[in-house]
Design a protein around this motif. Structure first.
Motif, PDB file in Angstrom:
ATOM      1  N   THR A 172       8.673  -3.342   0.601  1.00 34.41           N
ATOM      2  CA  THR A 172       9.722  -3.579   1.566  1.00 34.41           C
ATOM      3  C   THR A 172       9.872  -2.014   2.198  1.00 34.41           C
ATOM      4  O   THR A 172       9.452  -1.202   1.710  1.00 34.41           O
ATOM      5  CB  THR A 172      11.042  -3.769   1.013  1.00 34.41           C
ATOM      6  OG1 THR A 172      11.331  -2.804   0.147  1.00 34.41           O
ATOM      7  CG2 THR A 172      11.209  -5.157   0.497  1.00 34.41           C
ATOM      8  N   GLY A 205      10.622  -6.697   4.892  1.00 34.15           N
ATOM      9  CA  GLY A 205       9.389  -6.986   4.494  1.00 34.15           C
ATOM     10  C   GLY A 205       8.407  -7.510   5.463  1.00 34.15           C
ATOM     11  O   GLY A 205       8.630  -8.303   6.208  1.00 34.15           O
ATOM     12  N   TRP A 247       4.386  -7.561   2.459  1.00 36.38           N
ATOM     13  CA  TRP A 247       5.347  -7.883   1.038  1.00 36.38           C
ATOM     14  C   TRP A 247       4.683  -9.359   0.626  1.00 36.38           C
ATOM     15  O   TRP A 247       4.156 -10.231   1.178  1.00 36.38           O
ATOM     16  CB  TRP A 247       6.720  -8.494   1.820  1.00 36.38           C
ATOM     17  CG  TRP A 247       7.689  -8.981   0.814  1.00 36.38           C
ATOM     18  CD1 TRP A 247       8.851  -8.157   0.239  1.00 36.38           C
ATOM     19  CD2 TRP A 247       8.012 -10.519   0.455  1.00 36.38           C
ATOM     20  NE1 TRP A 247       9.387  -9.082  -0.564  1.00 36.38           N
ATOM     21  CE2 TRP A 247       9.061 -10.338  -0.338  1.00 36.38           C
ATOM     22  CE3 TRP A 247       7.141 -11.564   0.681  1.00 36.38           C
ATOM     23  CZ2 TRP A 247       9.657 -11.505  -1.152  1.00 36.38           C
ATOM     24  CZ3 TRP A 247       7.850 -12.885   0.084  1.00 36.38           C
ATOM     25  CH2 TRP A 247       8.892 -12.646  -0.869  1.00 36.38           C
TER      26      TRP A 247
END
Length: 828
Positions: A279, A301, A269
């Protein structure tokens, strides 16, 4: 006959009772009334009493005219809410039935079928109440009786032997901005502000899941799944993580289990500007004898975040390292986007956070005088790569530390941290907004004639809440890598020199101190978490302040009522006189006010970014509004971008070229916040007149060490750049280029303040290219082009260079576009 409860529930499973089920009681028919009266009126849940009074035409819209004053009586009354809902015999066969209140504002008594179930005292907590033995087949009556938070707060204040500032708001655990702020109305409301659910479950319940990230490499992410499961019976169960089965044994009561889990070939992420905010959806389910009895989803994430504070030659650093890389934080401060939070839609959350992404931001601070925002806010931040600095909801006052208050805070922290901790956007938990500063700098002790003992007690209370209760609650409820805590923002008040050498800073020398914008270049902190300047909202927002016949006049009582800072217009005028010709026409004043705000924040942001890496963050005050108002926001209540938001988008570009004038010398800085390094760049500097003629042209090379994130170029004497030309008739065009002469970044620099520029009237043309696209062109410099129309323009309040064109995209087709430029204001 012997009774075998376990066998009984196994038989229930065979009839379809294996899975947890939920009913949303918010969808029932609700009523409300003043507790002194007998007449019930229709109500909406989630909602607030002001909204229900407005819907029933008991009050006028407090956002309109001067109606805010007319509704102040509401805060002193008690209010009753009720609904009748049916429960079936089949539903009552479930082993457990629970009423869950996700938000009650604030002091209430909950009755079910005439029985008092619970008293509540915190807007920010979730109230979970077992009601298996209190429900009946058929109609059930649910009542919530709300007491006046103002009246209870006053009673609580009497128990303290000295006067607390901002009393009684600091005694009640509700949104502090409801009591009024210098950008918001006083609307101390009450009501069922979040959903009411009726949950049924059997055998076991999956109460909470928190996901610990142990390590991440290119090959795999090592996670530990921590689950809290409440079981009615001992036994063997299966806990599934995205269909991966784990056999577990549970004992009766609360169980805490930890299970390792891997994600192969993970993608990180990344914050906005560094890549995709990737994610992963993890699905958790609890099974008994192959039957699903509960399930829960979490979106996560994979990223690392560290708050770095190292001693250095200037004091102590303050920055966030994300995925192993130092990140320059660019962003803003968030307040609740409505005084009545139940009417904030998912679409509004998504739009405002997308507006942050589009303006090249990577961080937003949730200010401590509002609310812990709806799940949709954090979801939007997750999706758009916006890191969240999360304040706890304490702001600008002194707070008590009696046992009841501390226990209440502890449970509040637990509820909110449990709800929010798995969001990859959460970067930091901050204890409060400006309370340390209030104690040290705001003079309340002198104002209220505190004794030495009183002053000592204030510090004891402060340390108890923000240095003991909250950090201890975080330690109990967070996994270690998520536990980044900062006790207060700012760490040191803006009047102290240390505020510029360590920690985070709220610098208010501009506005409150009335220092000129240029002071920003001298007052650069390590991390600027607040600074700002007011500007008018859009004309549309001003008109929305009126119920009928808008009178666009600064002296109009309605306009004055929507400026909540006592000296707001005077301060704006003082700054405007320094830099602009002050218009007498309201439309032009509105326009110049926005330019003034944008100019001030441009100067601040550029000063901060030039000092990278000593300064590693700039979060201006504020993004949004909670009603139509003259304020510090860059987006007004109706969602319109002010000049400031367009300027922020330009100033927050990952790669920028900046100029700084000092002692008749111009210094040039190329600043790079991207992950890739500058390589083989040069700077073209052109002195141009307002007709577009190039007077002087220079090519500059970097001077000194080639750093990854900031380059300083050769300096030039201002005399070299305007020589014998009138500096009020020229500007610099700066073009940062790569080795192939491709333009990386551009900027424009003026030697004079806007009011001193000797502009020529531009001939600005608009050409329609498509229903959603227009072309704007000009013959001479058109400074601060302002496009007006019932649409969102992809760019606005910009300088259009001589003999150039710009393509502007429209959010919706519009037939009538009006245009102003700075030239139109110079002679009023």
């Amino acid at each position: 006959m012997k009774y075998y409860p376990y066998l009984f529930f196994l038989l229930l499973f065979a009839k379809g009772f294996s899975q947890t089920s939920e009913r949303n009681l918010s969808e029932e028919n609700w009523q409300f009334k003043n507790s002194k009266e007998n007449t019930w009126l229709s109500a909406k849940v989630p909602g607030m009493v002001h909204l229900d009074l407005l819907a029933n035409k008991v009050i006028q819209d407090p956002f309109k005219d001067e109606n805010e004053k007319k509704v102040q009586w509401v805060e002193s009354e008690d209010w009753d809410y009720q609904t009748v809902f049916k429960v079936s015999a089949r539903e009552l066969q479930n082993q457990n039935c629970e009423l869950v209140f996700h938000g009650l504002d604030t002091f209430s008594e909950i009755y079910l079928n005439g029985k008092l179930l619970k008293k509540t005292d915190n807007m920010f907590r979730t109230w979970n109440i077992p009601v298996k033995n209190d429900l009946k087949v058929g109609n059930n009556t649910l009542q919530i009786k709300f007491k006046s938070s103002v009246n209870i707060g006053k009673d609580l204040a009497k128990k303290v032997p000295f006067t607390m500032p901002e009393s009684p708001r600091s005694f009640v655990r509700k949104a502090q901005y409801q009591f009024g702020w210098d950008w918001g109305p006083r609307l101390v409301t009450a009501g069922i502000w979040k959903d009411v659910k009726l949950n049924f479950w059997n055998l076991a319940k999956l109460q909470n899941v928190k996901i610990e990230q142990k390590s991440v490499t290119n090959q795999k992410a090592e996670l530990i799944i921590h689950a809290e499961i409440f079981a009615e019976q001992n036994g063997k169960y299966s806990f599934l993580i995205s269909n991966e089965v784990n056999n577990i044994s549970l004992k009766q009561g609360l169980n805490k289990i930890s299970i390792p889990y891997q994600i192969l070939n993970p993608k990180l992420w990344q914050p906005n500007g560094w890549g995709k905010a990737m994610t992963y959806l993890l699905k958790f389910s609890l099974k008994k004898d192959a039957q699903i009895i509960d399930k829960k989803d979490e979106t996560i994430g994979l990223r690392t975040i560290e708050l770095i504070q190292d001693l250095d030659k200037k004091g102590k650093s303050f920055y966030f390292k994300v995925n192993g890389n130092p990140m320059y934080a660019k962003g803003t401060n968030w307040i609740p986007s409505d005084s009545f939070t139940p009417r904030i839609t998912k679409e509004k959350y998504q739009k405002l956070i997308k507006d942050c992404k589009d303006a090249n931001m990577n961080m937003i601070r949730v200010w401590g005088g509002g609310i812990y925002e709806d799940d949709e806010f954090y979801k939007a931040c997750d999706e758009n790569g916006i890191l969240v600095w999360q304040d706890f909801m304490f702001a600008g006052s002194f707070y008590p530390s009696d046992e009841d208050f501390l226990n209440n805070v502890k449970e509040e922290v637990k509820d909110q941290v449990s709800r929010l901790q798995n969001h990859p956007s959460i970067a930091l938990w901050c204890g409060n907004n400006e309370i340390d500063e209030a104690i040290v700098n705001w003079g309340y002790q002198k104002q209220f004639k505190y004794s030495k003992e009183d002053s000592l007690q204030v510090w004891k209370d402060y340390r108890k809440v923000f240095h003991e209760v909250i950090p201890n609650a975080l330690k109990e409820n967070l996994t270690s890598e998520k536990n980044i805590y900062w006790p207060t923002s700012p760490s040191i008040g803006w009047g102290h020199k240390e505020s510029l050498t360590e920690g985070d800073s709220h610098y208010w020398g501009v506005w409150w101190g009335e220092f000129p914008f240029e002071i920003y270049s001298e007052k650069v902190p390590r991390f600027a978490s607040e600074y700002g300047f007011q500007g008018m909202p859009s004309l549309e927002a001003v008109k929305s302040m009126f119920s009928t016949n808008p009178d666009l006049n600064l002296e109009n009582p309605t306009v004055k009522a929507h400026e909540k800072n006592a000296r707001g217009f005077d301060i704006i005028k003082k700054y405007m006189e320094r830099d602009y010709v002050v218009p007498t026409d309201f439309v032009k004043y509105n326009y110049v006010s926005q330019l003034l705000q944008a100019r001030g924040m441009k100067i601040a942001i550029e000063a901060h970014r030039r000092e990278k890496p000593d300064n590693m963050g700039t979060l201006y005050w504020q993004l949004n509004d909670c009603w139509p108002v003259i304020s510090w926001s860059s987006i007004d209540y109706l969602g319109n971008w002010k000049a400031l938001h367009y300027q922020v988008k330009r100033s927050f570009e990952n790669k920028v070229i900046l100029a700084e004038e000092k002692s008749e010398t111009l210094n040039f800085y190329a600043v790079n916040d991207a992950l890739e390094k500058f390589e083989n760049i040069s700077l073209e500097v052109q002195t141009m007149d307002f007709s577009g003629k190039i007077l002087i042209k220079k090519e500059l090379q970097p001077a000194g060490k080639d750093l990854k994130d900031i380059l300083k170029f050769e300096s030039l004497k201002t005399s070299e750049l305007f020589a014998n030309y009138d500096k009020n008739k020229i500007f610099l065009k700066l073009s940062l280029k790569d080795v192939n002469s491709k333009i990386i970044a551009e900027n424009i620099y003026f030697f004079s303040k806007p009011k001193d520029l000797k502009l020529t009237k531009p001939r600005i043309s608009v050409k329609k290219i498509s229903p959603n696209e227009i072309e704007i062109s000009t013959d001479v410099l058109a400074k601060d082009v302002y496009l007006m129309g019932q649409t969102h323009f992809s760019d606005n309040f910009y300088d259009l260079l001589p003999n150039t064109k710009r393509i502007i995209r429209l959010s919706a087709p519009v037939s009538d576009i009006k245009i102003l430029s700075l030239w139109d204001t110079l002679n009023n």
